[in-house]
Design a protein around this motif. Structure first.
Motif, PDB file in Angstrom:
ATOM      1  N   LYS A  91       0.833  -1.212   0.000  1.00 51.91           N
ATOM      2  CA  LYS A  91       0.000   0.000   0.000  1.00 51.91           C
ATOM      3  C   LYS A  91       0.864   1.256   0.000  1.00 51.91           C
ATOM      4  N   ALA A  92       1.976   1.212   0.730  1.00 51.84           N
ATOM      5  CA  ALA A  92       2.860   2.376   0.793  1.00 51.84           C
ATOM      6  C   ALA A  92       3.465   2.710  -0.569  1.00 51.84           C
ATOM      7  N   ALA A  93       3.530   1.717  -1.460  1.00 53.66           N
ATOM      8  CA  ALA A  93       4.098   1.957  -2.795  1.00 53.66           C
ATOM      9  C   ALA A  93       3.244   2.901  -3.621  1.00 53.66           C
ATOM     10  N   VAL A  94       1.965   3.057  -3.250  1.00 52.30           N
ATOM     11  CA  VAL A  94       1.077   3.979  -3.965  1.00 52.30           C
ATOM     12  C   VAL A  94       0.553   5.047  -3.005  1.00 52.30           C
ATOM     13  N   ARG A  95       1.371   5.404  -2.026  1.00 54.24           N
ATOM     14  CA  ARG A  95       0.962   6.392  -1.028  1.00 54.24           C
ATOM     15  C   ARG A  95       0.914   7.784  -1.645  1.00 54.24           C
ATOM     16  N   ARG A  96      -0.056   8.575  -1.254  1.00 43.21           N
ATOM     17  CA  ARG A  96      -0.205   9.920  -1.772  1.00 43.21           C
ATOM     18  C   ARG A  96       0.587  10.898  -0.907  1.00 43.21           C
ATOM     19  N   ASP A  97       0.762  12.125  -1.438  1.00 45.38           N
ATOM     20  CA  ASP A  97       1.398  13.182  -0.652  1.00 45.38           C
ATOM     21  C   ASP A  97       0.747  14.514  -1.015  1.00 45.38           C
ATOM     22  N   ALA A  99       1.616  17.096  -2.811  1.00 43.41           N
ATOM     23  CA  ALA A  99       1.681  17.552  -4.201  1.00 43.41           C
ATOM     24  C   ALA A  99       0.910  16.629  -5.132  1.00 43.41           C
ATOM     25  N   ALA A 100       0.831  15.350  -4.781  1.00 45.40           N
ATOM     26  CA  ALA A 100       0.144  14.352  -5.616  1.00 45.40           C
ATOM     27  C   ALA A 100      -0.883  13.632  -4.741  1.00 45.40           C
ATOM     28  N   PRO A 101      -2.079  14.230  -4.573  1.00 46.88           N
ATOM     29  CA  PRO A 101      -3.022  13.776  -3.539  1.00 46.88           C
ATOM     30  C   PRO A 101      -3.904  12.610  -3.937  1.00 46.88           C
ATOM     31  N   LEU A 102      -3.412  11.704  -4.777  1.00 48.05           N
ATOM     32  CA  LEU A 102      -4.165  10.505  -5.131  1.00 48.05           C
ATOM     33  C   LEU A 102      -3.377   9.279  -4.706  1.00 48.05           C
ATOM     34  N   GLY A 103      -4.116   8.215  -4.350  1.00 48.40           N
ATOM     35  CA  GLY A 103      -3.486   6.994  -3.897  1.00 48.40           C
ATOM     36  C   GLY A 103      -3.848   6.685  -2.460  1.00 48.40           C
ATOM     37  N   TYR A 104      -2.973   5.942  -1.803  1.00 54.93           N
ATOM     38  CA  TYR A 104      -3.230   5.428  -0.453  1.00 54.93           C
ATOM     39  C   TYR A 104      -2.842   6.452   0.607  1.00 54.93           C
ATOM     40  N   TYR A 105      -3.623   6.477   1.714  1.00 52.76           N
ATOM     41  CA  TYR A 105      -3.279   7.353   2.834  1.00 52.76           C
ATOM     42  C   TYR A 105      -3.939   6.819   4.095  1.00 52.76           C
ATOM     43  N   GLU A 106      -3.254   6.961   5.222  1.00 52.98           N
ATOM     44  CA  GLU A 106      -3.761   6.420   6.485  1.00 52.98           C
ATOM     45  C   GLU A 106      -3.678   7.445   7.612  1.00 52.98           C
ATOM     46  N   SER A 107      -3.513   8.725   7.267  1.00 48.90           N
ATOM     47  CA  SER A 107      -3.353   9.741   8.308  1.00 48.90           C
ATOM     48  C   SER A 107      -4.146  10.994   7.973  1.00 48.90           C
ATOM     49  N   GLU A 108      -5.393  10.802   7.537  1.00 52.55           N
ATOM     50  CA  GLU A 108      -6.213  11.946   7.155  1.00 52.55           C
ATOM     51  C   GLU A 108      -6.841  12.602   8.386  1.00 52.55           C
ATOM     52  N   LYS A 117      -9.179   5.530   9.962  1.00 51.49           N
ATOM     53  CA  LYS A 117      -9.474   4.905   8.672  1.00 51.49           C
ATOM     54  C   LYS A 117      -8.222   4.899   7.818  1.00 51.49           C
ATOM     55  N   GLU A 118      -8.263   4.136   6.760  1.00 52.64           N
ATOM     56  CA  GLU A 118      -7.290   4.227   5.682  1.00 52.64           C
ATOM     57  C   GLU A 118      -8.077   4.357   4.382  1.00 52.64           C
ATOM     58  N   VAL A 119      -7.502   5.047   3.407  1.00 54.81           N
ATOM     59  CA  VAL A 119      -8.249   5.368   2.191  1.00 54.81           C
ATOM     60  C   VAL A 119      -7.383   5.149   0.955  1.00 54.81           C
ATOM     61  N   PHE A 120      -8.063   5.051  -0.176  1.00 52.46           N
ATOM     62  CA  PHE A 120      -7.404   5.094  -1.486  1.00 52.46           C
ATOM     63  C   PHE A 120      -8.235   6.006  -2.375  1.00 52.46           C
ATOM     64  N   ASN A 142      -3.449   9.291 -11.183  1.00 52.84           N
ATOM     65  CA  ASN A 142      -3.773   8.090 -10.429  1.00 52.84           C
ATOM     66  C   ASN A 142      -2.542   7.221 -10.205  1.00 52.84           C
ATOM     67  N   LYS A 143      -2.494   6.628  -9.015  1.00 47.23           N
ATOM     68  CA  LYS A 143      -1.425   5.696  -8.663  1.00 47.23           C
ATOM     69  C   LYS A 143      -2.042   4.307  -8.535  1.00 47.23           C
ATOM     70  N   TRP A 144      -1.875   3.488  -9.567  1.00 48.74           N
ATOM     71  CA  TRP A 144      -2.496   2.172  -9.570  1.00 48.74           C
ATOM     72  C   TRP A 144      -1.534   1.127  -9.012  1.00 48.74           C
ATOM     73  N   PRO A 145      -1.984   0.259  -8.114  1.00 46.06           N
ATOM     74  CA  PRO A 145      -1.109  -0.818  -7.624  1.00 46.06           C
ATOM     75  C   PRO A 145      -0.793  -1.798  -8.755  1.00 46.06           C
ATOM     76  N   HIS A 146       0.484  -2.142  -8.886  1.00 50.93           N
ATOM     77  CA  HIS A 146       0.903  -2.998 -10.004  1.00 50.93           C
ATOM     78  C   HIS A 146       0.604  -4.472  -9.764  1.00 50.93           C
ATOM     79  N   ASP A 147       0.481  -4.861  -8.504  1.00 49.81           N
ATOM     80  CA  ASP A 147       0.354  -6.285  -8.175  1.00 49.81           C
ATOM     81  C   ASP A 147      -1.068  -6.648  -7.766  1.00 49.81           C
ATOM     82  N   LEU A 148      -2.057  -5.986  -8.385  1.00 50.72           N
ATOM     83  CA  LEU A 148      -3.457  -6.259  -8.084  1.00 50.72           C
ATOM     84  C   LEU A 148      -4.230  -6.335  -9.405  1.00 50.72           C
ATOM     85  N   PRO A 149      -4.199  -7.476 -10.082  1.00 54.46           N
ATOM     86  CA  PRO A 149      -4.849  -7.598 -11.395  1.00 54.46           C
ATOM     87  C   PRO A 149      -6.342  -7.291 -11.329  1.00 54.46           C
TER      88      PRO A 149
END
Length: 349
Positions: A91-97, A99-108, A117-120, A142-149
């Protein structure tokens, strides 16, 4: 589960902590919107009147027989659960920040308190990347996870179904306000700032102190929410200010009138204050679709709904600036209150 550990950042002020028992809301409108597809004008106008009444009295309602295919819904929900079952490293591999506010986050944060909560987050329509990123400018890629077909395909299919449902709903809202059926749809072109959030609320060891999402109103135009059967969505009842629980209804979506519609309607409709409670035993999943206009939209009361007797109650404001400010506040505590539509309210004698 979910990688969250209880600490002081999650603790709500005493006056905002949930009670041990929250009463179930009674009388929430459940609206069958299938007449819209049938096209009978009288039936559609009657349906619009139902939507208008719910928007005035509650600020939200539940829709059934909405036209979203069961298999589209099932694939999206399977994708959501598969993502949050991944390892923290994946999940951290697609974590948002910031400047790029899309992807995974767990500290909203909501109202400057961390959410349990945790979000994507993802956008259905990626804007073209800027040639040069200015200081403070957000990049929506968008930050898509590579290992989730199948994850990306399932959510893109879901996004298309949600957009059609949302367009149908803004048509009904326009009709309910006495406007042309297509009056609001022009705000939602290819440059819209709509986004989808996958929410996961793990079991919480201190559900009496924390909230999955703190009290808030939705800043955009319309929210289309799927929630599972665990429950936890609370709305503040207007008659007495008490929090009441919204019971999950199978095969339905909860529709929240957002702040933009409140401003467009010049306060005929009011967005509903809501929150998410958590529990110590069961994880909960939800999936809101936030239907928002383009970043260049100027939000103000619609000209058809103001007059000398009913003057505009809000100053015009830039949705793009509003949206960026609210997005940035998700990452950190602010020294001042976050931007709200109340800041644009006019003083009317």
């Amino acid at each position: 589960m979910g990688g969250l550990s209880m600490d002081q950042a999650f603790v709500q002020a005493p006056e905002h902590r949930p009670k041990a028992a929250v009463a179930e809301a009674a009388g929430i409108p459940v609206i069958d919107i299938s007449p819209l597809a049938a096209g009978d004008e009288a039936s559609v106008e009657a349906l619009a009147a139902e939507v208008g009444k719910a928007s005035r009295e509650w600020g939200f309602f539940v829709v059934v027989r909405h036209g979203v295919p069961d298999d589209t819904m099932a694939r999206a929900l399977e994708a959501q659960r598969a993502f949050f079952a991944m390892t923290p490293e994946q999940k951290a591999a697609v974590r948002r920040d910031e400047a790029a506010p899309l992807g995974y986050y767990e500290s909203e944060h909501t109202k400057n308190v961390r959410d349990w909560k945790e979000v994507f987050d993802l956008v259905p329509r990626e804007p073209p990347p800027p040639a040069v990123v200015a200081d403070g400018e957000l990049v929506f890629e968008n930050k898509w996870p590579h290992d989730l077909p199948g994850f990306r395909e399932a959510l893109e299919e879901y996004a298309k179904a949600m957009e059609q449902l949302a367009l149908n709903l803004v048509e009904l809202i326009a009709r309910s306000l006495g406007l042309r059926p297509d009056r609001l749809q022009g705000f939602f072109k290819d440059d819209q700032t709509t986004f989808i959030r996958l929410n996961h609320y793990p079991p919480c060891p201190s559900p009496d102190l924390a909230l999955g999402v703190g009290r808030h109103k939705d800043a955009g135009a319309l929210t289309v929410l799927y929630q599972d059967d665990v429950g936890g969505l609370d709305v503040r009842r207007r008659s007495d200010g008490e929090w009441v629980r919204v019971r999950p209804v199978p095969d339905s979506f909860i529709i929240n009138v957002g702040d933009i519609i409140q401003v467009w309607s010049n306060d005929r409709y009011e967005s509903a204050e809501h929150r998410v409670s958590v529990n110590s035993e069961k994880e909960r999943f939800s999936m809101p679709y936030f239907f928002n206009p383009g970043s260049d939209a100027i939000i103000e009361p619609l000209v058809e709904l103001v007059s000398d007797e009913n003057p505009p109650r809000y100053e015009a404001y830039s949705w793009g600036q509003f949206f960026s400010t609210r997005k940035n506040s998700n990452f950190k505590k602010l020294a001042v209150e976050n931007v709200q539509i109340a800041h644009f309210r006019k003083s009317i004698a």
